[in-house]
Design a protein around this motif. Structure first.
Motif: not given
Lengths: 444, 444
Positions: B358-364, B331, A441, B333-335, A437-438, A326, B369, A308, B372, B355, A262, B375
């Protein structure tokens, strides 16, 4: 989820099978160094045996990526000093004439480059299973296990699994990655039967504890958990990649497949770049991770929510902390809670200290003092600049890294950050990572 | 803190002492209505006695603010229906010829305006202390207590305390205020000895429980807590006002003294104004408070931090919720956090649902999951406009108020809000309140 049959995409097996020529060439190299090692070892009465290890010896190496380990088994009766001395002397003698050096794991060992191949000469104690005296003592047992218990077909499965894990970015036991080791791949195939069965296991994985996704006991020492150094994030990424692959197995998974990038988000990233003294990658990454963790905590406590974070490094003298916020700007006014008015001394002190500066002072429903005041720092980048200018040294991360940042750290974002990434591959890679992205996903 | 001696500022005693003429005129009025009440009561065999109450009878009334209560004591043997019937009949008969009407407490009673003075004719049961059958039964005991246990000097102290409490805005038992009642003032002076001793008690007040600052048992019924309907905020404000007064006792505290006003903050206030049907003030304020509480919860859960809220009303058909936000813009964007990837079904559903957008998808780090996304609503005023347009009806406050807001509520801020406040005194008062410090929080 519909999962395809055990199909391996066309070309994957070939990709993961070394040529006969490579195997022959490596075998010759190994034999040459092993013979020299045996001769060198024979000069010390404490040596008991010389055995081969590493992915080459086990038949699980990927083309062009063989590990050659030569274990020098020593008497368990000698002390550590003598153990290290004999181990290094044998290593140096055996690799005379090749570029070589001393490396450190739990104990020092010799690493040499012989005809384009990295060869490690590693001392270990000649012990019975379970009587471990040094970390390397299990290795000959691992070699034995893989050689005797895995069929040739399964060794190909191990190679497919390794290649897949590399392709989706979860392979590598170094602290930077906290991913799967080669031996973990071997144990997984041993346990589940085949490459595809391993993936099938992961797509339905159950967490073993609320804060732990995976456990993987070492068959050679059941008390040892091979998954201990694997992060939950890595396990989760393997789960998602396995689901995506089994839905649609393509060769790309073995060649390097990442989640959607992205690039628009790069403009949001704030970086702290700095130079530092060189140290081993393990030590460097340990310090970087610890410092990033403390820094994140400070940023969050100051009210800026983080989406992140990532660490980038050239693994030598330059590194960067990358932050995708964020919230990058807080409100100009902030509310602060004081003590209850009935805590007389504390309430008087709070008022004496704050009411001049306050924009509003009142009591809430609970009888607590509350104030509104102008916020000192509204922008995250300003907060970070102040951290870098000195606060960072006090925040409890790695002293080495904190001092380096206080000395030469720079907060950069926007175009200057993108320009820096154009010049520096490691920074560019980090910047790509944090806005990607991961894998697994995306829909479809 | 240095506290001055028991000095009462010049003029305060005079301010709190009714003239002989007023006392005489009130006494004549009371005697006239009391006589008529006795005559009317004599027609019902269930009546036992007629006794005088209210601040006038107790000698604790402030000039121009006397309450006159006339209690009609009835036999404890009659049922509630007859109790109410006789009580009202006596009241109406006794006040014939004056403007009068039915009012409601636990039971209905008669309120009349006799020669410019409000007179209440209230039925109660003729019971022994502790054998209470209706809420009014304690009142004659309260009158007796104050008349016999408080000296004339202490009655002046009660009047000083009431005037002080009015001046600093903590007097008034109605739900709008949740402040001190007249009887609470009498009990406080009885307990601590004098006006100044009451204030001295409050400046060192200790909380009685983690969530409760004050308890004040009724000497006539120890199980009853006179402080139950007094909010912690009111108690806290009295504590601060008492500290400020004892430091520098001026007449202004009795005349109306408020904390510093911060007019600059008015530009930050967002209001929701609306009209609604008329009801009793107690019911109206109960509903307004309940609705504001739900609305605040919704606002906070949407991520907007609130500094302070207030309710303003003309107590008839127009009211407003006033909000001083800490954060008025979030903001862009929101997580959002999703499930752990190992919760297979939930993870798949989360990805399928989110997804695309989403603007971004990842794992922490924990394997959860995370996404971002843009909003929906960045500005608090937009959020409030959507609430007002319909969501408010679903949010669980008072249905009457929520429906009224959904029908005609308006979100206004800035100049339009200030203009509206210029036309409406009640709105202006609320707007002043929300941007004023609590008295006693300023230094010096």
């Amino acid at each position: 989820m519909t999962t395809t049959t055990d199909a391996i995409p066309k070309g994957a097996r070939e990709l993961c099978t070394p040529t006969v020529e490579e195997a022959k060439r490596l075998a010759e190299t190994v034999e040459r160094v092993a013979e020299k090692t045996r001769l060198a070892a024979a000069r010390f009465p404490e040596t008991r045996d010389v055995v081969l290890g590493g992915s080459f010896a086990k038949g699980t190496w990927l083309p062009g990526e063989a590990d050659i380990d030569i274990f020098v088994k020593l008497s368990p009766d000698i002390d550590e000093a003598r153990f290290e001395e004999v181990g290094l002397k044998v290593g140096l003698e055996a690799t005379k004439g090749y570029p070589r050096g001393k490396k450190y794991a739990q104990h020092p060992y010799t690493e040499a480059r012989v005809e384009g191949v990295v060869v490690n000469i590693v001392p270990c104690y000649d012990v019975q299973a379970g009587q471990w005296k040094s970390a390397a003592d299990r290795s000959p047992f691992h070699v034995e296990l893989v050689k005797t218990r895995l069929s040739e077909a399964q060794k190909l499965d191990v190679r497919l699994l390794k290649k897949f894990m590399k392709g989706v970015g979860v392979y590598g036991a170094e602290i930077e990655k906290e991913g799967f080791s080669g031996y973990a791949c071997e144990v997984l195939v041993l346990e589940h039967g085949s490459f595809v069965d391993v993936l099938k296991h992961f797509i339905h994985l159950k967490a073993v504890a609320p804060d732990r996704l995976l456990t993987l006991p070492d068959p050679v020492d059941e008390r040892r958990d091979l998954a201990k150094a694997i992060s939950n994030e890595i396990v989760a990424r393997l789960v998602l990649a396995a689901r995506a692959y089994l839905k649609r197995p393509t060769l790309q998974f073995f060649l390097g497949k990442t989640g959607k990038k992205r690039p628009n988000l790069q403009a949001h990233v704030i970086g702290i770049t700095f130079t530092h003294r060189e140290s081993s990658e393990d030590i460097l990454w340990g310090e970087l991770k610890r410092t990033m963790k403390h820094l994140s905590g400070h940023i969050k406590r100051a009210g800026f929510a983080l989406a992140r974070t990532a660490i980038a490094s050239d693994d030598r003298r330059e590194s960067a902390f990358l932050i995708l916020p964020e919230v990058r700007e807080l409100s100009a006014i902030e509310k602060r809670l004081g003590p209850s008015v009935v805590m007389e001394r504390e309430a008087n002190e709070f008022l004496a200290k704050n009411s001049k500066r306050a924009k509003l002072v009142w009591v809430g429903e609970a009888g607590q003092l509350q104030i509104l005041q102008n916020r000192d720092e509204v922008r995250l980048s300003d907060f970070l600049r102040r951290m870098v200018r000195g606060e960072i040294a006090k925040m409890g991360g790695s002293p080495t890294i904190s001092r380096a940042i206080a000395k030469n750290g720079k907060v950069i974002e926007g175009r200057p950050l993108l320009r820096a990434a154009k010049r520096k591959g490691w920074l560019s890679a980090g910047l790509n990572d944090i806005v990607s992205d991961t894998l697994g996903t995306s829909p479809g």
